[in-house]
Design a protein around this motif. Sequence first.
Motif, PDB file in Angstrom:
ATOM      1  N   GLY A   1       0.756  -1.133  -0.078  1.00 52.83           N
ATOM      2  CA  GLY A   1      -0.035   0.079  -0.059  1.00 52.83           C
ATOM      3  C   GLY A   1       0.846   1.224   0.072  1.00 52.83           C
ATOM      4  N   PRO A   2       0.327   2.252   0.648  1.00 47.26           N
ATOM      5  CA  PRO A   2       1.168   3.621   1.065  1.00 47.26           C
ATOM      6  C   PRO A   2       2.721   3.455   1.397  1.00 47.26           C
ATOM      7  CG  PRO A   2      -1.035   3.398   2.007  1.00 47.26           C
ATOM      8  CD  PRO A   2      -0.637   1.995   1.863  1.00 47.26           C
ATOM      9  N   PHE A   3       2.970   2.232   1.849  1.00 44.42           N
ATOM     10  CA  PHE A   3       4.408   2.007   2.061  1.00 44.42           C
ATOM     11  C   PHE A   3       5.194   1.518   1.057  1.00 44.42           C
ATOM     12  CE2 PHE A   3       2.411   2.358   6.152  1.00 44.42           C
ATOM     13  CZ  PHE A   3       3.176   3.141   6.968  1.00 44.42           C
ATOM     14  N   ALA A   4       4.776   1.273  -0.117  1.00 49.57           N
ATOM     15  CA  ALA A   4       5.293   0.760  -1.402  1.00 49.57           C
ATOM     16  C   ALA A   4       6.555   1.854  -1.827  1.00 49.57           C
ATOM     17  CB  ALA A   4       4.559   0.389  -2.400  1.00 49.57           C
ATOM     18  N   PRO A   5       6.305   2.886  -1.996  1.00 50.19           N
ATOM     19  CA  PRO A   5       7.428   3.827  -2.511  1.00 50.19           C
ATOM     20  C   PRO A   5       8.357   3.951  -1.397  1.00 50.19           C
ATOM     21  CG  PRO A   5       5.205   4.925  -2.500  1.00 50.19           C
ATOM     22  CD  PRO A   5       4.991   3.717  -1.864  1.00 50.19           C
ATOM     23  N   ILE A   6       8.209   3.928  -0.027  1.00 50.10           N
ATOM     24  CA  ILE A   6       9.037   3.911   0.915  1.00 50.10           C
ATOM     25  C   ILE A   6      10.095   2.640   0.900  1.00 50.10           C
ATOM     26  CG2 ILE A   6       9.352   3.894   3.459  1.00 50.10           C
ATOM     27  CD1 ILE A   6       6.984   5.645   3.562  1.00 50.10           C
TER      28      ILE A   6
ATOM     29  N   SER B   1      -5.229  11.662   4.775  1.00 45.11           N
ATOM     30  CA  SER B   1      -4.385  12.947   4.309  1.00 45.11           C
ATOM     31  C   SER B   1      -5.426  13.976   4.326  1.00 45.11           C
ATOM     32  CB  SER B   1      -3.747  12.968   3.037  1.00 45.11           C
ATOM     33  OG  SER B   1      -4.760  12.612   1.888  1.00 45.11           O
ATOM     34  N   GLU B   2      -6.148  14.285   5.562  1.00 42.55           N
ATOM     35  CA  GLU B   2      -6.692  15.391   5.520  1.00 42.55           C
ATOM     36  C   GLU B   2      -5.979  16.432   6.289  1.00 42.55           C
ATOM     37  OE1 GLU B   2      -9.761  13.993   8.157  1.00 42.55           O
ATOM     38  OE2 GLU B   2     -10.486  12.941   6.717  1.00 42.55           O
ATOM     39  N   GLY B   3      -5.976  17.424   6.107  1.00 39.28           N
ATOM     40  CA  GLY B   3      -5.018  18.614   6.470  1.00 39.28           C
ATOM     41  C   GLY B   3      -5.118  18.484   8.311  1.00 39.28           C
ATOM     42  N   LEU B   4      -4.166  18.712   8.876  1.00 40.00           N
ATOM     43  CA  LEU B   4      -4.170  18.997  10.169  1.00 40.00           C
ATOM     44  C   LEU B   4      -4.908  20.432  10.639  1.00 40.00           C
ATOM     45  CD1 LEU B   4      -3.353  17.465  13.018  1.00 40.00           C
ATOM     46  CD2 LEU B   4      -1.491  19.350  13.105  1.00 40.00           C
ATOM     47  N   ARG B   5      -5.818  20.452  11.481  1.00 42.02           N
ATOM     48  CA  ARG B   5      -6.799  21.659  11.631  1.00 42.02           C
ATOM     49  C   ARG B   5      -5.787  22.789  12.273  1.00 42.02           C
ATOM     50  NH1 ARG B   5     -10.891  18.871  13.813  1.00 42.02           N
ATOM     51  NH2 ARG B   5     -10.784  20.149  15.712  1.00 42.02           N
TER      52      ARG B   5
ATOM     53  N   ASN C   1      12.774  18.948   0.093  1.00 44.90           N
ATOM     54  CA  ASN C   1      11.952  19.909  -0.628  1.00 44.90           C
ATOM     55  C   ASN C   1      10.935  18.688  -1.659  1.00 44.90           C
ATOM     56  OD1 ASN C   1      13.115  22.026  -0.129  1.00 44.90           O
ATOM     57  ND2 ASN C   1      14.647  21.898  -1.538  1.00 44.90           N
ATOM     58  N   GLU C   2      11.354  17.725  -1.856  1.00 47.66           N
ATOM     59  CA  GLU C   2      10.429  16.862  -2.551  1.00 47.66           C
ATOM     60  C   GLU C   2       9.335  16.062  -1.561  1.00 47.66           C
ATOM     61  OE1 GLU C   2      13.946  16.380  -2.686  1.00 47.66           O
ATOM     62  OE2 GLU C   2      13.823  17.849  -4.378  1.00 47.66           O
ATOM     63  N   LEU C   3       9.417  16.358  -0.327  1.00 52.22           N
ATOM     64  CA  LEU C   3       8.490  15.961   0.473  1.00 52.22           C
ATOM     65  C   LEU C   3       8.515  14.355   0.734  1.00 52.22           C
ATOM     66  CD1 LEU C   3       5.416  18.192   0.000  1.00 52.22           C
ATOM     67  CD2 LEU C   3       7.197  18.675   1.709  1.00 52.22           C
TER      68      LEU C   3
ATOM     69  N   SER D   1       0.178  11.241  -0.381  1.00 47.09           N
ATOM     70  CA  SER D   1      -0.840  10.814  -1.542  1.00 47.09           C
ATOM     71  C   SER D   1      -2.087  11.611  -1.489  1.00 47.09           C
ATOM     72  CB  SER D   1      -0.870   9.404  -1.977  1.00 47.09           C
ATOM     73  OG  SER D   1      -1.886   8.776  -0.866  1.00 47.09           O
ATOM     74  N   THR D   2      -2.946  11.527  -1.975  1.00 45.52           N
ATOM     75  CA  THR D   2      -4.485  12.188  -1.813  1.00 45.52           C
ATOM     76  C   THR D   2      -5.024  11.542  -0.842  1.00 45.52           C
ATOM     77  OG1 THR D   2      -5.118  10.570  -3.762  1.00 45.52           O
ATOM     78  CG2 THR D   2      -4.620  12.926  -4.407  1.00 45.52           C
ATOM     79  N   ASP D   3      -4.817  10.118  -0.650  1.00 41.90           N
ATOM     80  CA  ASP D   3      -5.487   9.659   0.404  1.00 41.90           C
ATOM     81  C   ASP D   3      -4.858   9.274   1.692  1.00 41.90           C
ATOM     82  OD1 ASP D   3      -7.778   9.034  -1.336  1.00 41.90           O
ATOM     83  OD2 ASP D   3      -6.797   6.983  -2.026  1.00 41.90           O
ATOM     84  N   PHE D   4      -3.650   9.221   1.569  1.00 45.38           N
ATOM     85  CA  PHE D   4      -2.705   8.803   2.837  1.00 45.38           C
ATOM     86  C   PHE D   4      -1.439   9.684   3.028  1.00 45.38           C
ATOM     87  CE2 PHE D   4      -5.265   4.891   1.807  1.00 45.38           C
ATOM     88  CZ  PHE D   4      -5.728   4.643   3.082  1.00 45.38           C
ATOM     89  N   VAL D   5      -1.162   9.876   4.328  1.00 45.60           N
ATOM     90  CA  VAL D   5       0.168  10.138   4.833  1.00 45.60           C
ATOM     91  C   VAL D   5       0.859   9.105   5.257  1.00 45.60           C
ATOM     92  CG1 VAL D   5       1.852  11.944   6.109  1.00 45.60           C
ATOM     93  CG2 VAL D   5      -0.129  12.577   4.804  1.00 45.60           C
ATOM     94  N   ALA D   6       2.065   8.697   4.847  1.00 45.27           N
ATOM     95  CA  ALA D   6       2.596   7.294   5.185  1.00 45.27           C
ATOM     96  C   ALA D   6       4.040   8.145   5.565  1.00 45.27           C
ATOM     97  CB  ALA D   6       2.635   6.372   4.489  1.00 45.27           C
ATOM     98  N   ALA D   7       4.504   7.621   7.035  1.00 43.54           N
ATOM     99  CA  ALA D   7       5.741   7.943   7.467  1.00 43.54           C
ATOM    100  C   ALA D   7       6.559   6.857   7.990  1.00 43.54           C
ATOM    101  CB  ALA D   7       5.701   9.252   8.525  1.00 43.54           C
TER     102      ALA D   7
END
Lengths: 113, 237
Positions: free
Chosen positions: B9-14, B122-126, B187-189, B216-222
């Motif tokens: 999933g979102p960890f594939a690029p990592i 990946s909703e912004g932090l209020r 810079n590339e986040l 991504s548009t759906d998730f933030v993975a760290a």
Amino acid sequence: MLRLDPSEPIDRNQGLLDVGLDSLMAVELRGRLSRGLALSEPLPATLVFDYPTINAIVGLLSGMLGGEQGTDLDRESADSLPPGSAQDIDDLSEEEAEARLLERLDALDEQER
Amino acid sequence: MRARTAVEGPFAPIRRTTAGLPIVYVCDRIENLQHGLSSSEARIVAEAVDIRRRHFEAGRGAARAALAQLGVRAGSIDRGSRGEPEWPDGVAGSITHTTRLAAAAVARKEHVVGIGIDLEASEGLRRELWTSVLTPTEIHRVERIAHEDSGILAKAIFSAKEAVYKCIYPLEGEVFGFDAVEVLLNNELMRFSASPVRAFRGSRLLRGGEGYLNISTDFVAAAFLLPTEDAGEDPTA
């Protein structure tokens, strides 16, 4: 905030993690309590780790809000309470603090949602 | 390369970025990871509400799938005093979940001393939560970004700090808050570094860590990794 069914109130001694509180919700809870109660000192960054139930948080807050023994309730004495209990704190001030807390949270919920 | 039975999933690029380190990531939908719990794991969530139990079970399911790919059999992954998973000897790992997905990452300690992962919607932090999560310097950096993206960047810093905490805390045992660590996104986040704002047990470890992001548009993975010294060259260096 927890997205639970409001008709099924949570047990105040139940662990907040057990009712589905995640780390972002924990940040939100701490923020709401700090703003809503206009606390003069910051809540610990590790609030829900150190005070893992509603009763434990109420115990902390009743001290911070200036209950009779409020200023005595420093981190050390609070940590020495058994998990989930606030029994060393004067009952009246606990109930007052809790009522105030719940009122404030309700009001905030209405504002924000 | 070995075939991978589970999705990343979102960890594939990592994982691709950290291909020099043999870390296994498993990430799947909550409903695909309901594989049951050991009796001691079941006791951990005995008092929990249903949804929390499902998330927990999915996290343990992802962890066991990841361990299996690593060649480690784990009957039970119990919980430490601060909620951290207790991994089999010689293994570093981390578990995370959102309302839709659960993920786990594991590696052998000969390669990685510690690892922390985090997954967020990946909703912004209020804005009103920024001061609880970000240092003044981080707020200043985030505010320089176009307004529509600043909430996402704040969320990425939140997620990065969660990953840092989950990597470092189990190694040294001192809890630290969002105010103890400062995160700098590249810079590339896609990468971040972490530095201590104040000293705590484990703060000296931050400089040796490597932070990775996938927004991504759906998730933030760290992910925050602490490679074992001489565990191999950083493939991206």
